[in-house]
Design a protein around this motif. Structure first.
Motif, PDB file in Angstrom:
ATOM      1  N   GLU A   1      -5.054   2.248  10.004  1.00  0.00           N
ATOM      2  CA  GLU A   1      -4.988   2.276   8.541  1.00  0.00           C
ATOM      3  C   GLU A   1      -6.182   1.510   7.984  1.00  0.00           C
ATOM      4  O   GLU A   1      -6.854   0.763   8.706  1.00  0.00           O
ATOM      5  CB  GLU A   1      -3.694   1.614   8.040  1.00  0.00           C
ATOM      6  N   LEU A   2      -6.438   1.679   6.685  1.00  0.00           N
ATOM      7  CA  LEU A   2      -7.454   0.863   6.019  1.00  0.00           C
ATOM      8  C   LEU A   2      -6.823  -0.469   5.655  1.00  0.00           C
ATOM      9  O   LEU A   2      -6.536  -0.773   4.498  1.00  0.00           O
ATOM     10  CB  LEU A   2      -7.982   1.578   4.774  1.00  0.00           C
ATOM     11  N   THR A   3      -6.590  -1.270   6.683  1.00  0.00           N
ATOM     12  CA  THR A   3      -5.951  -2.568   6.471  1.00  0.00           C
ATOM     13  C   THR A   3      -6.951  -3.574   5.913  1.00  0.00           C
ATOM     14  O   THR A   3      -8.169  -3.376   5.965  1.00  0.00           O
ATOM     15  CB  THR A   3      -5.399  -3.115   7.786  1.00  0.00           C
ATOM     16  N   ARG A   4      -6.445  -4.659   5.427  1.00  0.00           N
ATOM     17  CA  ARG A   4      -7.308  -5.724   4.925  1.00  0.00           C
ATOM     18  C   ARG A   4      -8.238  -6.243   6.030  1.00  0.00           C
ATOM     19  O   ARG A   4      -9.416  -6.488   5.807  1.00  0.00           O
ATOM     20  CB  ARG A   4      -6.452  -6.867   4.375  1.00  0.00           C
TER      21      ARG A   4
ATOM     22  N   HIS B   1      -7.827   1.770  -2.265  1.00  0.00           N
ATOM     23  CA  HIS B   1      -7.959   0.423  -1.706  1.00  0.00           C
ATOM     24  C   HIS B   1      -8.950  -0.434  -2.487  1.00  0.00           C
ATOM     25  O   HIS B   1      -9.344  -1.510  -2.021  1.00  0.00           O
ATOM     26  CB  HIS B   1      -8.390   0.515  -0.235  1.00  0.00           C
TER      27      HIS B   1
ATOM     28  N   SER C   1       0.845  -1.192   0.000  1.00  0.00           N
ATOM     29  CA  SER C   1       0.000   0.000   0.000  1.00  0.00           C
ATOM     30  C   SER C   1       0.873   1.231   0.000  1.00  0.00           C
ATOM     31  O   SER C   1       1.998   1.216   0.518  1.00  0.00           O
ATOM     32  CB  SER C   1      -0.904   0.006   1.243  1.00  0.00           C
TER      33      SER C   1
ATOM     34  N   MET D   1      -8.208  -4.248  -3.120  1.00  0.00           N
ATOM     35  CA  MET D   1      -8.393  -5.062  -1.934  1.00  0.00           C
ATOM     36  C   MET D   1      -9.886  -5.255  -1.631  1.00  0.00           C
ATOM     37  O   MET D   1     -10.333  -6.342  -1.248  1.00  0.00           O
ATOM     38  CB  MET D   1      -7.702  -4.399  -0.732  1.00  0.00           C
TER      39      MET D   1
END
Length: 414
Positions: free
Chosen positions: A93-96, A153, A15, A156
């Motif tokens: 964060e905009l993590t998975r 994102h 990312s 994802m």
């Protein structure tokens, strides 16, 4: 964003998100602390923490003037709404994992509320995913992204959507007006699998076909679902006029559930072809007809012909897109409702709907009241409707509440 780019992003697992810190002007934190999710550019103390140079779609921690954390935000320095909440905690964060959990939570709510897999699966801020809309049509998904943070994102997100419900196809309807504000390109693209031009859906027990790729917005409007159900209940055996009908969401629901006659009017010939297809789909095409034309012209024509209806439904597009449009938009709503009210049989029902977020519910009430007084009618409000459970409202974010529907009985003036 093409499917190849999506695959490359998923395979790399990387990312380009960078960490920043933004400080607000003194007092600017009050709205955020009260629960709102948006940060405006004029609230940032740019002398301490300039917005210029921050990459659109990156993530930053936001703090008040005294250095107290307000949360993690997606940032776009080029937009008036320059920050959109990810979490009240710093360093997120905009993590998975975060995206997956919020998508799963949103899905669980819809599965609990609806019998059929036909609903708005993701409704932006209300589901903790600002700038993302996902409409589900059984095994087909229509996705709309309106912020740079979500666009970054998207690969994802597409991967997670596939893993969660295994759709046959996903179309990206990324041609909304908000994308230009965020500096994003406009495009419509089949991103996953195959998406037919017409998809099937069930709403309130009624079958519909909707054109996803060429249709308006995401292809269908689920937001008025509970209001359509009430309209149909009160239209059994009645003569119904559905203005701004699009594919007949209101009118076909009324016809399928017992209305004696339904006339649907829209400016689009292709939409009216869809109305008749949906009427045939539900075996009520013998009681459904259409009128093509501008809504105001059609209402004038029907009034000149002295036509009368037991139920008149007006569900226009948003007449008020921006705050500066409020005065002109309210005049349009006033004219529309006056014309519609003239067509209502004494004792009949005017259903006045609005999707304009900037039109306050009380103002729509005022418009109905003043229309009734001008026409010397007695108007009684029987019910008020809002948006369905797949469009949940955040009490602290009034922008998430945009649907209004007034069910008013019209009788001779007292």
């Amino acid at each position: 964003m093409g499917t190849k780019l999506a695959r490359d992003f998923i395979q790399s697992g990387t990312s380009n998100v960078t960490r920043q810190i933004l400080t607000l002007n003194a007092g600017a934190e009050k709205r955020l602390r009260s629960g709102h999710h948006w940060l405006y550019a004029n609230e940032v103390d740019t002398s301490k923490t300039p917005l210029a140079g921050i990459e659109a779609g990156s993530v930053a921690d936001v703090q008040d003037a005294r250095g107290r954390t307000l949360g993690s935000f997606m940032i776009n320095p080029n937009a008036l709404i320059c920050g959109r909440l990810i979490s009240r905690k710093a360093g997120r964060e905009l993590t998975r994992s975060l995206l997956k959990n919020r998508l799963k939570q949103a899905l669980a709510i819809r599965e609990q509320c609806f019998e059929n897999p036909c609903y708005r699966w993701v409704y932006g801020d209300s589901d903790g995913l600002s700038g993302l809309v996902v409409d589900r049509f059984d095994d087909i998904l229509s996705v709309q992204v309106s912020t740079a943070g979500m666009e970054a994102h998207l690969p994802m997100i597409l991967d997670l959507l596939q893993r969660l419900v295994q759709p046959k196809g996903i179309v990206l309807k990324n041609d909304g007006k908000m994308r230009a504000v965020e500096g994003l390109p406009s495009y419509v693209e089949v991103a996953v699998g195959e998406v037919p031009e017409q998809v099937a859906l069930i709403e309130n027990g009624v079958q519909f076909h909707a054109p996803l790729i060429s249709g308006q917005k995401t292809g269908w409007f689920y937001d008025h679902r509970p209001n359509r159900a009430l309209a149909a209940k009160w239209s059994a055996g009645k003569r119904v006029l559905d203005v701004f009908s699009y594919l007949g969401g209101w009118g076909i629901t009324c016809a399928a559930q017992g209305a004696a006659e339904v006339i649907c009017s829209d400016v689009s010939n292709s939409a009216l072809s869809g109305v008749m297809e949906n009427a045939r789909l539900n075996g009520c095409d013998d009681r459904v007809s259409t009128i093509q034309g501008d809504a105001f012209d059609v209402l004038d024509q029907l009034n000149q012909e002295r036509q009368r209806f037991d139920v008149v439904i007006v569900d226009p597009p948003a007449f008020i897109a921006r705050r500066k449009d409020i005065a002109a938009g309210e005049r349009a709503y006033q004219k529309l409702n006056e014309q519609a009210m003239k067509l209502v049989n004494y004792g009949g029902l005017l259903i006045s709907a609005s999707c304009s977020m900037h039109l306050q519910a009380q103002r729509l009430n005022d418009i109905i009241r003043s229309s009734a007084r001008k026409l010397e009618r007695h108007a009684v409000l029987l019910a008020e409707g809002g948006q369905g459970a797949d469009h949940p409202v955040l009490p602290a974010v009034p922008e998430t509440r945009y649907i209004k529907s007034l069910f008013t009985q019209v009788t001779p003036g007292l």
